[in-house]
Every structure is written in C-alpha cells, then in structure tokens.
Write a protein that holds these residues in place. Structure first.
Motif, PDB file in Angstrom:
ATOM      1  N   HIS A 107       0.819  -1.212   0.000  1.00  0.00           N
ATOM      2  CA  HIS A 107       0.000   0.000   0.000  1.00  0.00           C
ATOM      3  C   HIS A 107       0.852   1.262   0.000  1.00  0.00           C
ATOM      4  O   HIS A 107       0.363   2.336   0.363  1.00  0.00           O
ATOM      5  CB  HIS A 107      -0.913   0.010   1.221  1.00  0.00           C
ATOM      6  N   TYR A 145       0.355   3.179   9.164  1.00  0.00           N
ATOM      7  CA  TYR A 145       0.402   4.243   8.167  1.00  0.00           C
ATOM      8  C   TYR A 145       0.619   5.596   8.835  1.00  0.00           C
ATOM      9  O   TYR A 145       0.292   5.780  10.013  1.00  0.00           O
ATOM     10  CB  TYR A 145      -0.892   4.234   7.341  1.00  0.00           C
ATOM     11  N   ARG A 148      -9.227   8.649  -3.152  1.00  0.00           N
ATOM     12  CA  ARG A 148      -7.922   8.047  -3.414  1.00  0.00           C
ATOM     13  C   ARG A 148      -6.786   9.059  -3.322  1.00  0.00           C
ATOM     14  O   ARG A 148      -5.631   8.682  -3.158  1.00  0.00           O
ATOM     15  CB  ARG A 148      -7.916   7.379  -4.792  1.00  0.00           C
ATOM     16  N   VAL A 163      -4.734   5.416   1.093  1.00  0.00           N
ATOM     17  CA  VAL A 163      -4.180   4.128   0.671  1.00  0.00           C
ATOM     18  C   VAL A 163      -4.910   2.903   1.196  1.00  0.00           C
ATOM     19  O   VAL A 163      -4.822   1.830   0.603  1.00  0.00           O
ATOM     20  CB  VAL A 163      -2.692   4.027   1.068  1.00  0.00           C
ATOM     21  N   LYS A 164      -5.645   3.040   2.308  1.00  0.00           N
ATOM     22  CA  LYS A 164      -6.242   1.826   2.881  1.00  0.00           C
ATOM     23  C   LYS A 164      -7.279   2.197   3.942  1.00  0.00           C
ATOM     24  O   LYS A 164      -7.023   3.052   4.781  1.00  0.00           O
ATOM     25  CB  LYS A 164      -5.151   0.960   3.524  1.00  0.00           C
ATOM     26  N   CYS A 201      -9.357   1.768   7.408  1.00  0.00           N
ATOM     27  CA  CYS A 201      -8.866   1.374   8.728  1.00  0.00           C
ATOM     28  C   CYS A 201      -9.815   0.369   9.362  1.00  0.00           C
ATOM     29  O   CYS A 201     -10.963   0.705   9.682  1.00  0.00           O
ATOM     30  CB  CYS A 201      -8.721   2.603   9.622  1.00  0.00           C
ATOM     31  N   GLN A 209      -9.822   6.335   7.158  1.00  0.00           N
ATOM     32  CA  GLN A 209      -8.932   5.987   6.052  1.00  0.00           C
ATOM     33  C   GLN A 209      -7.496   6.361   6.412  1.00  0.00           C
ATOM     34  O   GLN A 209      -7.240   7.404   7.022  1.00  0.00           O
ATOM     35  CB  GLN A 209      -9.349   6.726   4.777  1.00  0.00           C
ATOM     36  N   ASN A 210      -6.573   5.499   6.003  1.00  0.00           N
ATOM     37  CA  ASN A 210      -5.150   5.756   6.220  1.00  0.00           C
ATOM     38  C   ASN A 210      -4.571   6.573   5.068  1.00  0.00           C
ATOM     39  O   ASN A 210      -4.871   6.298   3.896  1.00  0.00           O
ATOM     40  CB  ASN A 210      -4.396   4.426   6.326  1.00  0.00           C
TER      41      ASN A 210
END
Length: 286
Positions: free
Chosen positions: A137, A150, A204, A216-217, A219, A257-258
C-alpha cells in the motif's frame, strides 16, 4: 465545504492525545506522533488493546525532544529522548509483524512505567526512516513511525453521525447502549467536517490546505474503540457491533482511512503545516 476540524497527536502510542490548532507534517506523519511506545520483554508493542488504562497517561513534549509524562494520580516524570546513534541501548521493536530498531529509555523511566504496567519498557524511535510502510500500500521510501501501519489516520464527522444514528436504531430500548460515541474513540490524526457519510471510502487522493495525501487503505477497527478515552474503561460492544452490521468491508469493520503524505522522491524534511479550518479537496476518486 469540507474542512479540517480536528488535529490529534499521540506522542506515546496509545497514550492520551494532544489536540493543537496546527501541526507540521513530515513524510512519516504529524511531527511528534507516535515516536514513543511501550513494549513487552520481547519488544512487541503494548497498547490499549492489552492495557486500556494506558490512555490515561498524559504526555507533554519539550523542544529538546524530551517528555513530561503524568499519571492519573498526578505522579510525574521527565524522560530524556534516547538515541541509538548516541550509544543508548537498542531494542528491536515490533508492531503487527513489522520489526525496526528503537532506543531504550533510562532505567528510572522504565521503572516508572513498569510500576503501572508490569513488564513494559519505553522505547523511542529516533530514526523515522527505519520502518517502512507495507509495500502493498506504499511507494518506494515511504516510512512510518510507531502507528499501527500508516502515517496518518483520517475520519469524518459525517460518518460518525451516521454510525451513531445506526447505534441508536440498534438499541431502541437501552439509552446507555444507544448513547452517541465521541470521535476520540477512534483516535484519528485528522478529523474532517462537511462530507457525506462514508464519502471517504471513495477517496484516493486529497488535498488539505497546502498538502496532498494518498488515501491508501481503510482502517479496520479493534477493541480500542470500545474504550472510553477519558476514563480508560471498556464500555461494551459498540461501535464494533454496529460497524459489523452496517459498515463491514470484507472481513474488516471499517471506520476512517489511512493516508500517506505526498513528497518529492527522496525528500525527508518537513512538508508543510496543517491548520484547523483548512479546506479539503478530493483530487481523485476510486
């Protein structure tokens, strides 16, 4: 308009937050965020997952890098920042299978913490380049401090309002269980207001103030969210129960969100400063 309404720094991982009006951003996160951590005898991170009362430890960083740490009973200790480069003892630390080198604090400081949380030691990440982000990621050279994975975690008030509405619906006959949860339960770095619920799941790439970030990812949440951050007491199954019913993505209970800050390749200096009130603009959607 979406804007930044909360900034939170956690100098010691899982300890109480600082909430400044502005914060400098470095490639590995907010300046001073999670550069210290408690570990067990094997070097594995000790967090609120094991010790809910850890969240009651107050931490005040000093300009020289040291900390003033205060326990709930008022007992206080000054902790100098150790450095492996200066010859302080090294500890191989671990956060979720990620291993990296840290520096061990003084025997006096370790005794102070061990007296409250038996078997722990306090370590300092003096080199923020020593721990890489999961390459699945991240890009080349992306690093992180001692956060779970992150550099920054973002959450939105719109999603919290929706989650609290679902919790209330799920417990129509129990006012205690239906009580709204505060954002602090989720321990984010950045809180954003002015978005629809769960809008962040589709982001994004975003710009906040003068800085840009990759989203990126999502949580996945754990038992820490069930802990009252003001008392250190577990409060029951929420919000995990509601996330499982209403916002599960795959096998993960998702909230937030990370983010990874964007930076010129090889750049390791400060990237800029975030301020409360900064506007958030979504640059790319999924």
């Amino acid at each position: 308009m979406a804007q930044l309404t909360g900034l939170h720094i956690y100098p010691i991982k899982s300890a109480y937050r600082l909430s400044p009006a502005s914060a400098q951003v470095e490639p590995w996160g907010l300046t001073g965020d999670r550069r210290w951590m408690l570990v067990d005898e094997t070097g594995r991170a000790v967090t609120q997952r094991e010790e809910p009362a850890l969240g009651q430890i107050r931490v005040l960083p000093a300009p020289d890098g040291s900390l003033t740490v205060t326990a709930p009973d008022g007992d206080r200790i000054e902790v100098a920042a150790p450095s492996t480069a200066a010859g302080d003892p090294e500890v191989k630390a671990e956060v979720f299978g990620s291993f990296f080198t840290t520096a061990l604090v003084s025997a006096e400081a370790n005794a102070w913490f061990a007296g409250r949380f038996p078997g722990v030691r306090l370590v300092h990440l003096d080199d923020p380049l020593s721990r890489a982000v999961d390459p699945a990621h991240a890009g080349p050279g992306d690093t992180v401090t001692m956060a779970d994975g992150y550099p920054l975690l973002l959450a939105t008030t719109g999603s919290l309002a929706e989650l609290n509405a679902r919790i209330a619906e799920d417990h129509p006959d129990d006012e205690r269980k239906a009580a709204a949860l505060p954002m602090e339960r989720f321990r984010p770095n950045l809180v954003v207001d002015g978005t629809d619920a769960w809008a962040e799941d589709d982001w994004r790439r975003v710009r906040i103030g003068e800085l840009t970030f990759r989203v990126v990812k999502p949580c996945g949440r754990c038992v820490v969210t069930t802990t009252d951050q003001e008392t250190g007491v577990r409060r029951g199954p929420e919000p995990l129960r509601a996330l499982g019913r209403h916002h599960r993505i795959g096998q993960k209970l998702i909230f937030g969100q990370n983010l990874i800050p964007e930076r010129p390749e090889g750049f390791t200096g400060p990237l800029g400063t975030l301020h409360l009130g900064d506007e958030l603009t979504v640059l790319e959607h999924a």
